[in-house]
Design an enzyme around this catalytic site. Structure first.
Site, mmCIF file in Angstrom:
data_model
loop_
_atom_site.group_PDB
_atom_site.id
_atom_site.type_symbol
_atom_site.label_atom_id
_atom_site.label_comp_id
_atom_site.label_asym_id
_atom_site.label_seq_id
_atom_site.Cartn_x
_atom_site.Cartn_y
_atom_site.Cartn_z
ATOM 1 N N GLU A 32 -10.676 -10.238 10.098
ATOM 2 C CA GLU A 32 -9.487 -9.400 10.310
ATOM 3 C C GLU A 32 -8.630 -10.143 11.328
ATOM 4 O O GLU A 32 -9.145 -10.572 12.366
ATOM 5 C CB GLU A 32 -9.889 -8.019 10.832
ATOM 6 N N GLU B 49 -6.415 -7.339 -2.251
ATOM 7 C CA GLU B 49 -6.105 -5.911 -2.279
ATOM 8 C C GLU B 49 -4.678 -5.794 -2.833
ATOM 9 O O GLU B 49 -4.473 -5.905 -4.039
ATOM 10 C CB GLU B 49 -6.246 -5.362 -0.863
ATOM 11 N N SER C 202 14.960 0.436 -4.751
ATOM 12 C CA SER C 202 14.350 -0.874 -4.539
ATOM 13 C C SER C 202 12.952 -0.806 -5.122
ATOM 14 O O SER C 202 12.372 0.276 -5.226
ATOM 15 C CB SER C 202 14.271 -1.190 -3.046
ATOM 16 N N HIS D 183 -7.208 -9.141 1.951
ATOM 17 C CA HIS D 183 -6.628 -7.794 2.073
ATOM 18 C C HIS D 183 -5.299 -7.910 2.807
ATOM 19 O O HIS D 183 -5.079 -8.869 3.545
ATOM 20 C CB HIS D 183 -7.595 -6.854 2.779
ATOM 21 N N GLU D 184 -4.403 -6.928 2.566
ATOM 22 C CA GLU D 184 -3.013 -7.033 3.042
ATOM 23 C C GLU D 184 -2.495 -8.439 2.687
ATOM 24 O O GLU D 184 -2.034 -9.192 3.558
ATOM 25 C CB GLU D 184 -2.896 -6.773 4.557
ATOM 26 N N GLU E 91 0.859 -1.198 0.000
ATOM 27 C CA GLU E 91 0.000 0.000 0.000
ATOM 28 C C GLU E 91 0.890 1.241 0.000
ATOM 29 O O GLU E 91 0.981 1.966 0.996
ATOM 30 C CB GLU E 91 -0.972 -0.061 1.175
ATOM 31 N N GLU F 202 -9.929 2.755 0.563
ATOM 32 C CA GLU F 202 -9.878 3.182 1.960
ATOM 33 C C GLU F 202 -8.949 4.381 2.164
ATOM 34 O O GLU F 202 -9.212 5.223 3.025
ATOM 35 C CB GLU F 202 -9.432 2.017 2.854
#
Ligand code: NOJ
Ligand code: CA
Length: 670
Positions: free
Chosen positions: A379, A465, A189, A446-447, A176, A471
């Protein structure tokens, strides 16, 4: 087509410059080079005292100079008297998948296996040359040890000519991050997909990996000038991977095209993955969904139970009704389960217990009665040990409730100094996918770990994601329209993304007028959506996801004419083509589901007009084009100008987009 591409003398000369000895020694089947089926791309392997390198030539020009190959691990060093053998093969197959941008793919390549063999070790570099890129991986079988301890990977990409590139920094915990456009020599990088365009304009390409299993992700580090070297996410002890004595690494890939959209239209990453391991895929269904979600990010609702709790029984009924009335299939409720008080603290969630104000049994029964799929949300906060301990029982419970989809999340650091993208992380993400398959559950991660095409082998791994999603607009400076024109050529080359698109209240007028807006993850003031509403609609087409969300509060869709687009949209598409685009500037994509087509176009901060031939439509048929356009006359970003006209395959659509705008079109046979 340029006749030069077929001039093998030019290709030979270019390779001879790179590997003079190789061509001198080349004789028939032992020649250590492989050419793409169309003859335009060549990969050669050089061996200098068991130090291996490869080079890539496209259309007679060197793209990758001799670059190191190899893996550092005890037991993987061939002895001086190791024998070399080289074998060649061809492959051409058309295969089908249960869902995807395209349901049909052609997998067509020439392959070379370059093997070094001694009494203890069999070490192969397997190279595939496709018309749209190249790939190689390492395969070994060693008798020297039971466990191979990989401490480094030597793979390099030495770019022969100047190029600009688009990438996020190499980070082993998150994707992200903001994209940067940099000349290759200025890239310190990077993570992959690492997309580049030669200064000469001759070609575009993207470095990535395919079939990432039981190994850390590959990022890139600048070694010198235009040479990037593989950098693997480490385990806490600094080792990169512990793998078996017989192993094949993920593929290292370079997609190659003439123009940027060629990269999007390539199937190479999927082709490098194995066929499905799930025999009955009838339960795997692309779908459109809504959820109790945006309110938490905006700060008008909470995950935690309390006066502003989002996942209540009352809200659940409202969202299920909305889905049923608007031709949507799924509903997600974040904050349904106990444990959110611990988020950001000791990260301990109860995956089996709903908050008391969320009556899960009656909600599941109501959803079933209405024909709506209830999703589960897990989560983890990065607490892998706790999650893995209950994975089977949680998934069995969801199955018993009639749930077919789980959205997972890893917002938080892993325990014990582990990285999200290390071998530990890769093993975990895969365990979730395979456990989910046992319980007929689809995954939206997600993540996540980055997508490398494993959805071919595990078609319940639907979407993820893995970049800055919607978000970020709620609690940071947000995602620019330019960013939205970069991700189709970078992140989305890897595979589907759950961007969570489609916010209609782009200035958050409804949320701002609500005095109860809580500050959450960053600044609330000044946050907004940085595009027009028409572009939000177009993103449903552009940002491919088989699970596609209408992310706004349902109040913002109710009574809005432009929501008709999403009602008519079908997430289960059969065919797709990126029609036009420039990286970071604009993008035009068309998809077909059954007989209906959907077109999405978007621009950066510049207003733009693009002419799109509709030649992808069926010849001889008339279509009703329903157009959701920017207010280019009045300049109101919140206004969507809706019109209809009849078109055929011989028409050219003139798409006028406002700055940060876009256009979406449904094309329905008359
Ligand atoms: C981050 C995810 O990307 C987002 O969709 C989710 O709402 C939060 N984590 C909480 O799980
Ligand atoms: Ca996220």
């Amino acid at each position: 087509m340029n006749p030069k591409f077929f001039n093998s003398q030019i290709l030979k000369t270019a390779l001879a410059v790179i590997f003079p000895s190789m061509l001198l020694s080349a004789c028939g089947e032992t020649s250590p080079e492989v050419t793409s089926p169309d003859g335009r791309i060549k990969v050669g392997i050089q061996n200098s005292g068991n130090v291996l390198s490869y080079a890539v030539v496209t259309d007679g020009d060197t793209l990758i100079l001799p670059s190191r190959l190899g893996v550092v691990a005890d037991g993987l060093t061939p002895s001086k008297d190791a024998k070399v053998s080289v074998s060649h093969s061809k492959f051409d197959e058309t295969w089908h998948q249960p869902w995807g941008e395209n349901k049909e793919h052609r997998n067509h390549y020439n392959e070379m296996a370059y093997t070094l063999k001694d009494a203890n070790l069999d070490f192969t570099v397997r190279v595939r040359a496709f018309d749209d890129g190249i790939a190689f991986r390492y395969e070994w079988k060693t008798a020297a040890t039971d466990t191979v301890v990989v401490t480094d990977e030597l793979t390099e990409f030495a770019f022969a000519v100047p190029a600009t590139s688009w990438s996020i920094p190499g980070n082993f915990d998150t994707y992200e991050l903001e994209y940067r456009q940099l000349p290759i020599e200025r890239v310190d990088s990077a993570n992959t997909p690492f997309t580049f365009q030669l200064e000469s304009g001759k070609l575009v390409g993207s470095v990535h990996e395919a079939a990432l299993y039981d190994y850390p992700e590959m990022t890139l580090r600048n070694k010198e000038e235009r040479t990037l070297k593989a950098s693997l996410a480490p385990l806490p002890d600094g080792v990169k991977a512990y793998v078996s004595a017989e192993f094949a690494t993920p593929w290292r890939t370079i997609q190659i095209g003439e123009k940027p959209v060629d990269l999007i239209n390539s199937s190479m990453i999927l082709n490098l993955n194995e066929p499905s391991k799930i025999a009955d895929t009838s339960w795997i269904k692309p779908q459109k969904y809504v959820g109790v979600w945006w309110g938490m990010h905006l700060g008008t609702m909470t995950w935690v139970m309390g006066p502003q709790h989002g996942a209540t029984t009352e809200n659940a009924i409202k969202y299920i009704d909305f889905a049923a009335n608007n031709n949507l299939q799924g509903v997600l409720f974040e904050g349904w389960n106990e444990g959110w008080e611990s988020w950001g603290g000791n990260q301990s969630f109860n995956y089996l217990k709903a908050y008391p104000d969320f009556n899960i049994d009656s909600i599941a029964a109501y959803a079933a009665k209405k024909g709506i799929e209830l999703w589960a949300h897990n989560e983890t906060g990065g607490n892998i040990p706790e999650y893995e301990a209950v994975l089977d029982s949680a998934f069995a419970y969801y199955k018993s409730l009639g749930i077919h989809t789980v959205k997972t999340g890893y917002a938080g650091g892993y325990k014990g100094g582990q990285f999200h993208h290390s071998q530990y992380g890769v093993r975990h993400y895969q365990k979730v996918v395979e456990t989910a398959a046992k319980y007929q559950l689809m995954i939206d991660a997600h993540e996540p770990i980055k997508e490398t095409g494993i959805r071919r082998t595990w078609p319940n791994m639907m979407t993820r994601e893995g970049a800055r999603g919607m978000e970020w607009n709620a609690w940071s400076e947000g995602n620019s329209a330019e960013y939205l024109c970069i991700i189709p050529f970078t992140r989305l080359l890897a595979g589907p993304m759950d961007y969570t698109p489609g916010i209609f209240d782009i200035n958050y007028d409804r949320a701002r007028s609500d005095a109860k807006r809580l500050a959450w993850n960053g600044p609330n003031e000044g946050c907004r959506i940085h595009t027009t509403v028409a572009r939000q609609i177009a993103n449903w087409v552009i940002i491919y996801s088989p699970l596609q969300m209408a992310a706004d509060l349902i109040e913002n869709y109710e009574g809005h004419d432009a929501f008709q687009f999403f009602r008519d949209f079908n997430a289960d598409c059969d065919w797709s083509e990126a029609l036009d685009g420039e990286i970071g500037k604009y993008i035009v994509v068309a998809r077909r589901a059954g007989e209906n087509y959907y077109l999405g176009a978007g621009t950066d901060a510049e207003a733009r007009t693009v002419k799109v031939p509709l030649s992808f439509l069926k010849n001889g048929k008339e279509y009703e084009a329903r157009i959701y356009a920017d207010d280019t006359e009045g300049g109101d970003p919140t206004k969507v100008v809706i019109s209809s006209r009849t078109v055929t395959a011989s028409d050219i659509l003139e798409i006028k987009m406002a700055a940060t705008g876009g256009q979406a079109v449904t094309l329905t046979p008359r």
